[in-house]
Design a protein around this motif. Structure first.
Motif, mmCIF file in Angstrom:
data_model
loop_
_atom_site.group_PDB
_atom_site.id
_atom_site.type_symbol
_atom_site.label_atom_id
_atom_site.label_comp_id
_atom_site.label_asym_id
_atom_site.label_seq_id
_atom_site.Cartn_x
_atom_site.Cartn_y
_atom_site.Cartn_z
ATOM 1 N N PRO A 151 0.819 -1.224 0.000
ATOM 2 C CA PRO A 151 0.000 0.000 0.000
ATOM 3 C C PRO A 151 0.850 1.270 0.000
ATOM 4 O O PRO A 151 1.969 1.247 0.516
ATOM 5 N N PRO A 152 0.307 2.368 -0.616
ATOM 6 C CA PRO A 152 -1.009 2.486 -1.242
ATOM 7 C C PRO A 152 -0.987 1.916 -2.655
ATOM 8 O O PRO A 152 0.072 1.871 -3.276
ATOM 9 N N SER A 153 -2.128 1.494 -3.150
ATOM 10 C CA SER A 153 -2.177 0.826 -4.442
ATOM 11 C C SER A 153 -3.348 1.344 -5.260
ATOM 12 O O SER A 153 -4.496 1.280 -4.809
ATOM 13 N N MET A 154 -3.056 1.842 -6.448
ATOM 14 C CA MET A 154 -4.115 2.363 -7.303
ATOM 15 C C MET A 154 -5.077 1.266 -7.735
ATOM 16 O O MET A 154 -6.292 1.450 -7.764
ATOM 17 N N ILE A 155 -4.535 0.077 -8.029
ATOM 18 C CA ILE A 155 -5.387 -1.004 -8.509
ATOM 19 C C ILE A 155 -6.287 -1.538 -7.391
ATOM 20 O O ILE A 155 -7.428 -1.937 -7.618
ATOM 21 N N PHE A 156 -5.809 -1.496 -6.127
ATOM 22 C CA PHE A 156 -6.659 -1.860 -4.988
ATOM 23 C C PHE A 156 -7.793 -0.851 -4.820
ATOM 24 O O PHE A 156 -8.919 -1.218 -4.455
ATOM 25 N N ILE A 157 -7.488 0.423 -5.052
ATOM 26 C CA ILE A 157 -8.523 1.466 -4.942
ATOM 27 C C ILE A 157 -9.641 1.201 -5.948
ATOM 28 O O ILE A 157 -10.834 1.278 -5.623
ATOM 29 N N ILE A 158 -9.247 0.861 -7.183
ATOM 30 C CA ILE A 158 -10.251 0.608 -8.229
ATOM 31 C C ILE A 158 -11.064 -0.641 -7.904
ATOM 32 O O ILE A 158 -12.295 -0.639 -8.010
ATOM 33 N N TYR A 159 -10.379 -1.727 -7.477
ATOM 34 C CA TYR A 159 -11.104 -2.942 -7.116
ATOM 35 C C TYR A 159 -12.064 -2.676 -5.953
ATOM 36 O O TYR A 159 -13.222 -3.108 -5.985
ATOM 37 N N GLY A 160 -11.588 -1.975 -4.919
ATOM 38 C CA GLY A 160 -12.434 -1.684 -3.767
ATOM 39 C C GLY A 160 -13.650 -0.866 -4.145
ATOM 40 O O GLY A 160 -14.760 -1.096 -3.644
ATOM 41 N N THR A 161 -13.454 0.095 -5.059
ATOM 42 C CA THR A 161 -14.563 0.939 -5.514
ATOM 43 C C THR A 161 -15.590 0.121 -6.295
ATOM 44 O O THR A 161 -16.802 0.273 -6.115
ATOM 45 N N LEU A 162 -15.117 -0.764 -7.155
ATOM 46 C CA LEU A 162 -16.016 -1.570 -7.984
ATOM 47 C C LEU A 162 -16.774 -2.623 -7.177
ATOM 48 O O LEU A 162 -17.931 -2.926 -7.462
ATOM 49 N N SER A 163 -16.097 -3.192 -6.174
ATOM 50 C CA SER A 163 -16.681 -4.335 -5.455
ATOM 51 C C SER A 163 -17.317 -3.964 -4.131
ATOM 52 O O SER A 163 -17.986 -4.787 -3.508
ATOM 53 N N GLY A 164 -17.110 -2.724 -3.679
ATOM 54 C CA GLY A 164 -17.627 -2.334 -2.375
ATOM 55 C C GLY A 164 -16.814 -2.900 -1.220
ATOM 56 O O GLY A 164 -17.272 -2.924 -0.080
ATOM 57 N N THR A 165 -15.595 -3.361 -1.507
ATOM 58 C CA THR A 165 -14.714 -3.928 -0.483
ATOM 59 C C THR A 165 -13.926 -2.812 0.193
ATOM 60 O O THR A 165 -13.612 -1.802 -0.440
ATOM 61 N N SER A 166 -13.590 -2.998 1.463
ATOM 62 C CA SER A 166 -12.833 -2.003 2.214
ATOM 63 C C SER A 166 -11.467 -1.756 1.566
ATOM 64 O O SER A 166 -10.663 -2.688 1.436
ATOM 65 N N ILE A 167 -11.213 -0.514 1.147
ATOM 66 C CA ILE A 167 -9.923 -0.179 0.542
ATOM 67 C C ILE A 167 -8.819 -0.262 1.595
ATOM 68 O O ILE A 167 -7.714 -0.743 1.323
ATOM 69 N N GLY A 168 -9.124 0.165 2.827
ATOM 70 C CA GLY A 168 -8.152 0.042 3.906
ATOM 71 C C GLY A 168 -7.785 -1.413 4.166
ATOM 72 O O GLY A 168 -6.617 -1.747 4.387
ATOM 73 N N GLY A 169 -8.792 -2.303 4.116
ATOM 74 C CA GLY A 169 -8.551 -3.740 4.291
ATOM 75 C C GLY A 169 -7.676 -4.306 3.188
ATOM 76 O O GLY A 169 -6.775 -5.119 3.441
ATOM 77 N N LEU A 170 -7.917 -3.855 1.950
ATOM 78 C CA LEU A 170 -7.098 -4.299 0.813
ATOM 79 C C LEU A 170 -5.660 -3.812 0.955
ATOM 80 O O LEU A 170 -4.712 -4.552 0.670
ATOM 81 N N PHE A 171 -5.509 -2.569 1.386
ATOM 82 C CA PHE A 171 -4.158 -2.026 1.591
ATOM 83 C C PHE A 171 -3.377 -2.889 2.579
ATOM 84 O O PHE A 171 -2.225 -3.255 2.342
ATOM 85 N N MET A 172 -4.005 -3.216 3.698
ATOM 86 C CA MET A 172 -3.322 -4.013 4.720
ATOM 87 C C MET A 172 -3.074 -5.449 4.238
ATOM 88 O O MET A 172 -2.076 -6.068 4.586
ATOM 89 N N ALA A 173 -3.999 -5.971 3.427
ATOM 90 C CA ALA A 173 -3.849 -7.338 2.909
ATOM 91 C C ALA A 173 -2.679 -7.451 1.942
ATOM 92 O O ALA A 173 -2.146 -8.545 1.738
ATOM 93 N N GLY A 174 -2.260 -6.340 1.349
ATOM 94 C CA GLY A 174 -1.169 -6.380 0.375
ATOM 95 C C GLY A 174 0.220 -6.415 0.989
ATOM 96 O O GLY A 174 1.198 -6.687 0.285
#
Length: 426
Positions: A151-174
């Motif tokens: 993190p931070p990740s542009m592609i995680f931001i786009i995925y989170g926006t499209l899927s309704g998934t927590s962007i903060g959660g995706l950042f930490m998962a990376g």
């Protein structure tokens, strides 16, 4: 009609038309073919609605932060710090390339931007030390794929926006997958280094290490503030991008004093151009996704995949194979925007965590930067480093194989991805 759409799409793609235009042209021609004027009338609104999302505001802000850090000398100090720490071991400059990319990943979030920047910096340096130019270029390109993972990740931001998934959660998962990629590439360098007897360089003195550490501490403020702010709940991932830009400006202008007023117009122009490119692609992919939904292509894929197997392990294997193939011919962001609406209904059926799946799909499509014939990373590095495309592809193969192996480890080791998000309750 579906077959006609597919044929039309690939004909335009192989005519070397930019992917964003391919998506838009295919959609508009489809609407003319079906004779549905209502869809054409609604297209402008769909283009606008595809960008009307608060989460996407993080993209230009993170791009601005990256440009400010580059212009303010922060990037240079991160590379120097990595060189002081690891430059003395056998193949030290190769290790420095990987570690420096991991540092920069916590700032830029874009593999293409990182590949372009590091090609200018590291390939000439490695050549001076006697490294093969093709190997240097391949290593620089492969190491850049950690940018969209840590993190931070542009592609995680786009995925989170499209899927309704927590962007903060995706950042930490990376974080853990990004470290795994760093370890994997370092292990590969160690093997190649002993096989080809890479050179050692002089070890830095304690004073040099201390001086470099003090020099880099302000530079590390940006990724630290991003991660600490998200973890503490002080601000969202989008807000962290704005704060990172402010901190990057203050560090570059006041502490390092390299970010002069004369550099600001160029930084803003680069940010606007990069943002416009990405957002135009998102808008075009949005109407393309609307078209395939109208044709009920997602439902057909869902039905086909559930017919093949009801085992989530088999499903994830098939998804990875499909994405690796698509990543070779499609831009990662475009593929993400098209495919996320297709796959999201399947996650519930197969009981797959959306954060885990997001990391899988984002890493998979990022690997596409290394795969011919459309891997954009290959073209960027080939052009900047002045390496023949076919030689670069050949030199990249060991790193591509390592990248795919780590992808499958992450796919079937869910705990590695979800450990930090679960621990933080994200």
């Amino acid at each position: 009609m579906t077959i006609l759409i597919v044929i039309l799409f690939f004909v335009l793609l192989f005519m070397a038309i930019p992917i964003s235009l391919v998506l838009g042209i295919t959609t508009i021609l489809y609407f003319f073919l079906v004779g549905n004027t209502t869809l054409l009338e609604s297209t402008p609104m769909r283009l606008y609605s595809g960008l009307d999302n608060f989460g996407l505001l993080a993209i230009p802000l993170f791009m601005l932060a990256g440009e400010l850090m580059n212009g303010g000398g922060i990037t240079k100090r991160l590379v120097t710090f990595a060189r002081v720490l690891f430059g003395h071991v056998r193949g030290g400059l190769a290790y420095v390339t990987v570690v420096a990319n991991m540092f920069l990943a916590s700032i830029l979030g874009s593999a293409n931007a990182q590949a372009a920047m590091m090609s200018k910096v590291m390939v000439p340096e490695m050549e001076k030390e006697g490294y093969n130019k093709e190997f240097s270029s391949a290593l620089t390109l492969a190491s850049s794929i950690v940018a969209p993972i840590i993190p931070p990740s542009m592609i995680f931001i786009i995925y989170g926006t499209l899927s309704g998934t927590s962007i903060g959660g995706l950042f930490m998962a990376g974080i853990i997958p990004g470290i795994l990629y760093g370890i994997g590439f370092i292990s590969l360098i160690a093997f190649i280094g002993y096989k080809y007897n890479f050179k050692k360089t002089t070890k830095a003195t304690g004073r040099e290490i201390f001086k470099s550490t003090l020099n880099v501490l302000p530079a590390l403020l940006v990724p630290f503030i991003i991660i600490a702010g998200i973890l503490s709940g002080a601000f969202t991932a989008t807000e962290s991008a704005a704060i990172a830009s402010v901190v990057a400006y203050l560090v570059g202008a006041l502490l390092y004093r390299e970010l002069t007023f004369n550099k600001i117009p160029g930084i803003l122009i680069n940010t606007v151009i990069a943002t416009a490119t990405v957002t135009f692609l998102i808008a075009m992919a949005n109407i393309f996704g609307w078209m395939i939904a109208f044709e009920q292509i997602p439902q057909a894929i869902v039905s086909a995949m559930t017919t093949l197997s009801d085992n989530p392990f088999v499903f994830l294997f098939l998804v990875n194979i499909l994405l690796l193939l698509l990543g070779a011919v499609l831009d990662g962001i475009a593929a993400l925007i098209i495919l996320v609406p297709v796959f999201m209904p399947l996650l519930t059926a197969f009981e797959i965590d959306p954060i885990h799946f997001g990391v899988i799909i984002c890493i998979n499509l990022t690997i596409g930067l290394l795969t011919p014939p459309v891997g954009t990373g290959l073209f960027i590095v080939s052009s900047i480093a002045e390496v023949r495309f076919e030689k670069l592809v050949k030199s990249t193969m060991p790193f591509l194989i390592m990248g795919i192996l780590i992808l499958f480890v992450i796919t079937y080791w869910e705990g590695a991805v979800l450990l930090i998000p679960n621990w933080l309750g994200l």
